[in-house]
Design an enzyme around this catalytic site. Structure first.
Site, PDB file in Angstrom:
ATOM      1  N   ARG A  23       4.519 -10.732  12.931  1.00  0.00           N
ATOM      2  CA  ARG A  23       3.947  -9.865  11.915  1.00  0.00           C
ATOM      3  C   ARG A  23       2.580 -10.364  11.457  1.00  0.00           C
ATOM      4  O   ARG A  23       1.787  -9.589  10.920  1.00  0.00           O
ATOM      5  CB  ARG A  23       4.875  -9.773  10.694  1.00  0.00           C
ATOM      6  CG  ARG A  23       6.177  -9.025  10.940  1.00  0.00           C
ATOM      7  CD  ARG A  23       6.984  -8.910   9.658  1.00  0.00           C
ATOM      8  NE  ARG A  23       6.146  -8.440   8.566  1.00  0.00           N
ATOM      9  CZ  ARG A  23       6.028  -9.039   7.397  1.00  0.00           C
ATOM     10  NH1 ARG A  23       6.683 -10.147   7.151  1.00  0.00           N
ATOM     11  NH2 ARG A  23       5.239  -8.540   6.469  1.00  0.00           N
ATOM     12  N   CYS A  41       8.917  -8.985   3.533  1.00  0.00           N
ATOM     13  CA  CYS A  41       9.567 -10.294   3.445  1.00  0.00           C
ATOM     14  C   CYS A  41      10.344 -10.428   2.137  1.00  0.00           C
ATOM     15  O   CYS A  41       9.879 -10.007   1.084  1.00  0.00           O
ATOM     16  CB  CYS A  41       8.529 -11.411   3.524  1.00  0.00           C
ATOM     17  SG  CYS A  41       7.866 -11.691   5.178  1.00  0.00           S
ATOM     18  N   LYS A  69      -4.829 -10.153   8.782  1.00  0.00           N
ATOM     19  CA  LYS A  69      -3.703  -9.230   8.640  1.00  0.00           C
ATOM     20  C   LYS A  69      -3.744  -8.513   7.294  1.00  0.00           C
ATOM     21  O   LYS A  69      -3.642  -7.280   7.222  1.00  0.00           O
ATOM     22  CB  LYS A  69      -2.395  -9.992   8.774  1.00  0.00           C
ATOM     23  CG  LYS A  69      -1.155  -9.240   8.269  1.00  0.00           C
ATOM     24  CD  LYS A  69       0.034 -10.168   8.190  1.00  0.00           C
ATOM     25  CE  LYS A  69       1.251  -9.477   7.587  1.00  0.00           C
ATOM     26  NZ  LYS A  69       1.173  -9.336   6.117  1.00  0.00           N
ATOM     27  N   ASP A  79       0.199 -17.842  -0.008  1.00  0.00           N
ATOM     28  CA  ASP A  79       0.437 -17.716   1.429  1.00  0.00           C
ATOM     29  C   ASP A  79       0.162 -19.006   2.194  1.00  0.00           C
ATOM     30  O   ASP A  79       0.400 -19.069   3.396  1.00  0.00           O
ATOM     31  CB  ASP A  79      -0.421 -16.583   2.015  1.00  0.00           C
ATOM     32  CG  ASP A  79       0.214 -15.218   1.831  1.00  0.00           C
ATOM     33  OD1 ASP A  79       1.363 -15.154   1.351  1.00  0.00           O
ATOM     34  OD2 ASP A  79      -0.427 -14.209   2.181  1.00  0.00           O
TER      35      ASP A  79
END
Length: 427
Positions: free
Chosen positions: A405, A123, A22, A313
């Site tokens: 997402r 976010c 992504k 992440d």
């Protein structure tokens, strides 16, 4: 609104393919704005953010065409052609949906000599100002103005001059923006203390395939010699190291055995090292990683850091995994100041987590219990999925648009390795 329902307790095993990244895809898509020739991206993940970015490119005048793929394929093939930019403005109604939209600023400026881009959304995981983006662009010749929630940038004479900039702190997005802007500048540019994330390497390699001249790829110093124009290219998006790490945690928390395919272990060093330290068996192949856990998980002390450090992440996913470890783990979040919003939701499932500022102490528990929980951001939502996989009873995760997402076909992939998981609609 959709929910994900998980009936936990199943041991996961089997083979799980990893999609295109992504974070890389959202960086490669704006490269199409730098040329009037087509850019074809392969291994593109089917994600809401990718679709949103495609809509943004359409508003700027680019056409996007998706080629058909076999049912068993996870990735898509998209060809983007920006023959002529019909607009140099990225409006609020699109940009507010995701922060990555700010990455059109550099390419539009480089291509058209001017750009007007709304301040981004995304976010709510902390304060992420774009001041480093702007300072870096100024250093290579941009004139900037901010008003009414928009950034307006101009290149005197229609083309950036090039220049030198040293980042005071590492910034992935700002590095990406200035690199895209610099590749067609009149002169050379030197970017110091540049981010070294694999997604930055992927971006540079794609730009080189389009005719850019970049030296020092993968290092903290990038030397860019501006070229007159870029041409089209065909390029494959790198595998998603964060998705791979997330599913590795799924194997660990369920005492499972999963082989992750279409991955590059070299991009996952810190994640794989942390898994091994937690007592998980990790076997690396050329394009695969096998993760298995047969004994109790061990506690860890982890601190997030820019690549090659432990990725921010991956913090939420490891927190969920460590809820099942024997002992107390200490996690410190150094990148974002508001990235523990998943803690109250994990606590609803029986987790024992205490937060003090940017540090969280996770004490392992004997059992997690399914409960209705709410996703607060992309990676936090995955932590709830992981907890649900290991919990007794049913977990219902709401606000799963966050998951959509960043995780392609999540229910399908987890079901294929033994999870009891499904998507349900409140409607």
């Amino acid at each position: 609104m959709d929910r994900i329902l998980i009936r936990g307790g199943n041991r996961l095993s089997g083979t799980l393919p990893i999609s295109g990244a992504k974070n890389a895809a959202l960086t490669l898509l704006p490269c199409a704005l730098l040329t009037d020739e087509p850019l074809t991206l392969r291994n593109l993940p089917r994600l809401a953010d990718v679709d949103s970015f495609g809509h943004l490119l359409n508003q700027l005048g680019a056409s996007t065409a998706i080629e058909g793929s076999r049912p068993e394929d996870f990735g898509r093939v998209m060809t983007i052609r920006a023959g002529k930019l019909t607009s140099t403005e990225a409006p609020y109604d699109i940009v507010r949906k995701m922060r990555a939209s700010i990455l059109v600023l550099g390419p539009i400026l480089a291509r058209a000599g001017e750009a007007r881009v709304s301040l981004p959304g995304g976010c709510a995981i902390g304060n992420r100002p774009i001041d480093l983006h702007l300072k870096a662009l100024e250093a290579i010749g941009a004139e900037l103005e901010m008003s009414a929630g928009y950034v307006t940038a101009r290149a005197p004479g229609g083309r950036l001059s090039g220049g030198r900039y040293s980042f005071p702190i590492v910034s992935v997005g700002a590095t990406e923006n200035v690199v895209m802007a610099a590749v067609t500048a009149k002169g050379s540019s030197r970017i110091e203390n540049a981010a070294r994330e694999p997604e930055i390497v992927d971006l540079c390699r794609c730009l080189v395939a389009m005719g850019a001249q970049i030296e020092g790829i993968g290092s903290e110093t990038l030397e860019i010699e501006g070229v007159e124009r870029l041409h089209g290219a065909t390029y494959a998006v790198m595998p998603d190291r964060i998705e791979a790490g997330s599913y590795a945690c799924a194997a660990a928390i369920t005492g499972g055995d999963i082989e992750l395919t279409n991955v590059d272990p070299n991009d996952m060093g810190a994640t794989l090292d942390a898994l091994r330290e937690a007592g998980v068996t990790v076997v690396e192949g050329k394009r695969s990683v096998r993760v298995s856990a047969s004994g109790p998980l061990q506690p860890l002390t982890l601190s997030t850091a820019p690549f090659p450090g432990f990725a921010t992440d991956m913090q939420a996913q490891f927190m969920a995994m460590l809820c099942k470890a024997e002992g107390a783990s200490v996690l410190t979040e150094t990148i974002f100041e508001n990235r523990y919003m998943h803690v109250p939701e994990l606590a609803r499932m029986g987790a024992d987590i205490q937060v003090r500022g940017r540090t969280a102490v996770v004490r392992g528990v004997d059992r997690l219990v399914g409960a209705p929980v709410m996703a607060t951001d992309l990676r936090a939502s995955m932590s709830l999925i992981l907890a649900g996989l290991a919990a007794e009873g049913e977990t219902a995760v709401s606000r799963v648009y966050h998951l959509d997402r960043g995780y392609e076909r999540l229910e399908e992939k987890l079901s294929a390795v033994g999870a009891d998981i499904e998507r349900a609609s409140d409607g």
